[in-house]
Design an enzyme around this catalytic site. Structure first.
Site, PDB file in Angstrom:
ATOM      1  CE1 TYR A 270     -11.151  -5.630   2.162  1.00 33.78           C
ATOM      2  CE2 TYR A 270     -10.206  -6.095   4.315  1.00 33.78           C
ATOM      3  CZ  TYR A 270     -10.050  -5.896   2.955  1.00 33.78           C
ATOM      4  OH  TYR A 270      -8.794  -5.966   2.391  1.00 33.78           O
TER       5      TYR A 270
ATOM      6  CE  LYS B 135     -10.210  -8.729   0.755  1.00 30.18           C
ATOM      7  NZ  LYS B 135      -9.699  -8.900  -0.612  1.00 30.18           N
TER       8      LYS B 135
HETATM    9  N1  LIG Z   1      -3.898  -2.259   1.179  1.00 31.69           N
HETATM   10  C1  LIG Z   1      -3.961  -3.147   2.153  1.00 31.69           C
HETATM   11  O1  LIG Z   1      -3.514  -2.897   3.287  1.00 31.69           O
HETATM   12  C2  LIG Z   1      -4.581  -4.510   1.894  1.00 31.69           C
HETATM   13  C3  LIG Z   1      -4.440  -5.484   2.891  1.00 31.69           C
HETATM   14  C4  LIG Z   1      -4.980  -6.734   2.681  1.00 31.69           C
HETATM   15  C5  LIG Z   1      -5.644  -7.021   1.510  1.00 31.69           C
HETATM   16  N2  LIG Z   1      -5.774  -6.068   0.550  1.00 31.69           N
HETATM   17  C6  LIG Z   1      -6.495  -6.438  -0.657  1.00 31.69           C
HETATM   18  O2  LIG Z   1      -5.672  -6.213  -1.793  1.00 31.69           O
HETATM   19  C7  LIG Z   1      -6.500  -6.026  -2.936  1.00 31.69           C
HETATM   20  C8  LIG Z   1      -6.027  -4.805  -3.671  1.00 31.69           C
HETATM   21  O3  LIG Z   1      -6.282  -3.645  -2.885  1.00 31.69           O
HETATM   22  P1  LIG Z   1      -5.283  -2.422  -2.808  1.00 31.69           P
HETATM   23  O4  LIG Z   1      -4.983  -2.197  -1.397  1.00 31.69           O
HETATM   24  O5  LIG Z   1      -4.190  -2.616  -3.775  1.00 31.69           O
HETATM   25  O6  LIG Z   1      -6.229  -1.199  -3.212  1.00 31.69           O
HETATM   26  P2  LIG Z   1      -6.538  -0.472  -4.587  1.00 31.69           P
HETATM   27  O7  LIG Z   1      -7.699   0.413  -4.328  1.00 31.69           O
HETATM   28  O8  LIG Z   1      -5.297   0.130  -5.139  1.00 31.69           O
HETATM   29  O9  LIG Z   1      -6.958  -1.666  -5.557  1.00 31.69           O
HETATM   30  C9  LIG Z   1      -8.259  -2.145  -5.667  1.00 31.69           C
HETATM   31  C10 LIG Z   1      -8.567  -2.259  -7.140  1.00 31.69           C
HETATM   32  O10 LIG Z   1      -9.842  -2.853  -7.294  1.00 31.69           O
HETATM   33  C11 LIG Z   1     -10.511  -2.177  -8.350  1.00 31.69           C
HETATM   34  N3  LIG Z   1     -11.944  -2.410  -8.216  1.00 31.69           N
HETATM   35  C12 LIG Z   1     -12.783  -1.990  -7.233  1.00 31.69           C
HETATM   36  N4  LIG Z   1     -14.046  -2.403  -7.497  1.00 31.69           N
HETATM   37  C13 LIG Z   1     -13.983  -3.108  -8.652  1.00 31.69           C
HETATM   38  C14 LIG Z   1     -14.945  -3.789  -9.435  1.00 31.69           C
HETATM   39  N5  LIG Z   1     -16.248  -3.812  -9.100  1.00 31.69           N
HETATM   40  N6  LIG Z   1     -14.536  -4.415 -10.558  1.00 31.69           N
HETATM   41  C15 LIG Z   1     -13.234  -4.389 -10.932  1.00 31.69           C
HETATM   42  N7  LIG Z   1     -12.276  -3.750 -10.239  1.00 31.69           N
HETATM   43  C16 LIG Z   1     -12.656  -3.118  -9.122  1.00 31.69           C
HETATM   44  C17 LIG Z   1     -10.099  -0.719  -8.169  1.00 31.69           C
HETATM   45  O11 LIG Z   1     -10.323   0.035  -9.334  1.00 31.69           O
HETATM   46  C18 LIG Z   1      -8.617  -0.897  -7.850  1.00 31.69           C
HETATM   47  O12 LIG Z   1      -7.877  -0.998  -9.039  1.00 31.69           O
HETATM   48  C19 LIG Z   1      -7.933  -5.922  -2.413  1.00 31.69           C
HETATM   49  O13 LIG Z   1      -8.578  -7.162  -2.587  1.00 31.69           O
HETATM   50  C20 LIG Z   1      -7.738  -5.634  -0.937  1.00 31.69           C
HETATM   51  O14 LIG Z   1      -8.821  -6.061  -0.166  1.00 31.69           O
HETATM   52  C21 LIG Z   1      -5.250  -4.815   0.714  1.00 31.69           C
END
Ligand SMILES: NC(=O)c1ccc[n+]([C@@H]2O[C@H](COP(=O)([O-])OP(=O)(O)OC[C@H]3O[C@@H](n4cnc5c(N)ncnc54)[C@H](O)[C@@H]3O)[C@@H](O)[C@H]2O)c1
Length: 256
Positions: A159, A163
């Site tokens: 991860y 990133k």
């Molecule tokens: N939640 C946190 O603390 C956090 C922090 C930093 C970055 N992020 C990043 O934010 C983004 C969104 O994550 P989130 O936390 O909202 O989680 P989340 O699980 O709600 O969202 C992730 C989304 O990606 C979709 N997904 C997964 N694999 C996929 C694929 N192969 N094709 C299409 N869609 C796919 C899932 O269905 C989901 O809708 C991610 O890139 C995550 O790495 C999250």
């Protein structure tokens, strides 16, 4: 640019695609775009979730279409472009918010876990930038990276690597797609979403440690990431490209 640049932070009248847009940060962005007057396709792999998101976006007055997309397949990303451009009459904004996190220390991570995290978090963003970058007639691409791009997170080697790659890809794509399409990244800190699971539940040692170290004293709600997406998608950011905006309540800046 002969006209005075716009300072309006709005996406009204624009056409957006949010990949990973049916939950968490992606959904908060898709909903904020629709509430601000954009047309929006919010997509992920699951048909039912995509249909639910489309129904909610329609209720907000957005033109939309229920389209699934798996970013690990180039054909699927190409179909997404075709369907979204047909439904909305073109696309001005792409948000890459799909994500997955495999949890294992570097000594125990399997090839499959490594490959999956790189494929969804990094190569998926590349696939979408390639397809949409070829086709978009101007506009803005926003990649959701993470503060984990620049920091160690225990037991998340793929991860963190992916990133970091997203930030490098964002800068390179910004250079390749300028001046027509701008490409920027948003790096959230800890945000309460399905991906985070119960990791940040209140009362846990992890959550207490995060709250204590974060100058803002808490983790974020997904909506607190969406405002930056509106700015980066709007004409108010017309000279901003190749940048990363970190939104982490100053966690990264705190040494304690
Ligand atoms: N939640 C946190 O603390 C956090 C922090 C930093 C970055 N992020 C990043 O934010 C983004 C969104 O994550 P989130 O936390 O909202 O989680 P989340 O699980 O709600 O969202 C992730 C989304 O990606 C979709 N997904 C997964 N694999 C996929 C694929 N192969 N094709 C299409 N869609 C796919 C899932 O269905 C989901 O809708 C991610 O890139 C995550 O790495 C999250």
């Amino acid at each position: 640019m002969s006209q005075t640049p716009s300072t309006q932070v709005t996406v009204e009248g624009k056409r957006a695609v949010v990949i990973g847009g049916t939950s968490g940060i992606g959904w908060a962005i898709a909903r904020a775009f629709a509430e601000d007057g954009a047309d929006v396709v919010a997509t992920s792999r699951d048909q039912e979730r995509v249909e639910t998101a489309a129904a909610r976006l329609e209720e907000l007055g957005a033109k939309t279409r229920a389209v699934t997309c798996d970013v690990s397949e180039t054909d699927s990303v190409e179909t997404l472009w075709t369907e979204a451009a047909d439904a909305l009459g073109g696309v001005d904004i792409l948000v890459n918010s799909a994500g997955s996190v495999a949890r294992a220390p570097v000594t125990e991570m399997t090839d499959e876990q490594w490959a999956r995290d790189i494929d969804i978090n990094l190569t998926g963003v590349f696939r979408a930038c390639r397809v949409f970058g070829r086709e978009m007639d101007g506009g803005s691409i926003i990649n959701i990276a993470s503060m984990s791009a620049d920091q160690a997170r225990e037991a998340r080697p793929a991860y963190c690597a992916a990133k970091s790659g997203v930030n490098g890809l964002t800068r390179a794509a910004a250079a390749d797609l300028a001046p027509e399409v701008r490409v920027n990244a948003i790096s959230p800190g800890f945000v309460i979403t399905p991906l985070a699971g119960d990791a940040f539940d209140e009362g846990t040692d992890v959550r207490t440690a995060i709250d204590e170290r974060t100058p803002m004293g808490r983790v974020a709600e997904p909506e607190e990431i969406a405002g930056a997406a509106i700015y980066l998608a709007s004409d108010a950011s017309s000279f901003t490209t190749g940048e990363e905006i970190t939104i982490d309540g100053a966690y990264s800046d705190s040494a304690i």
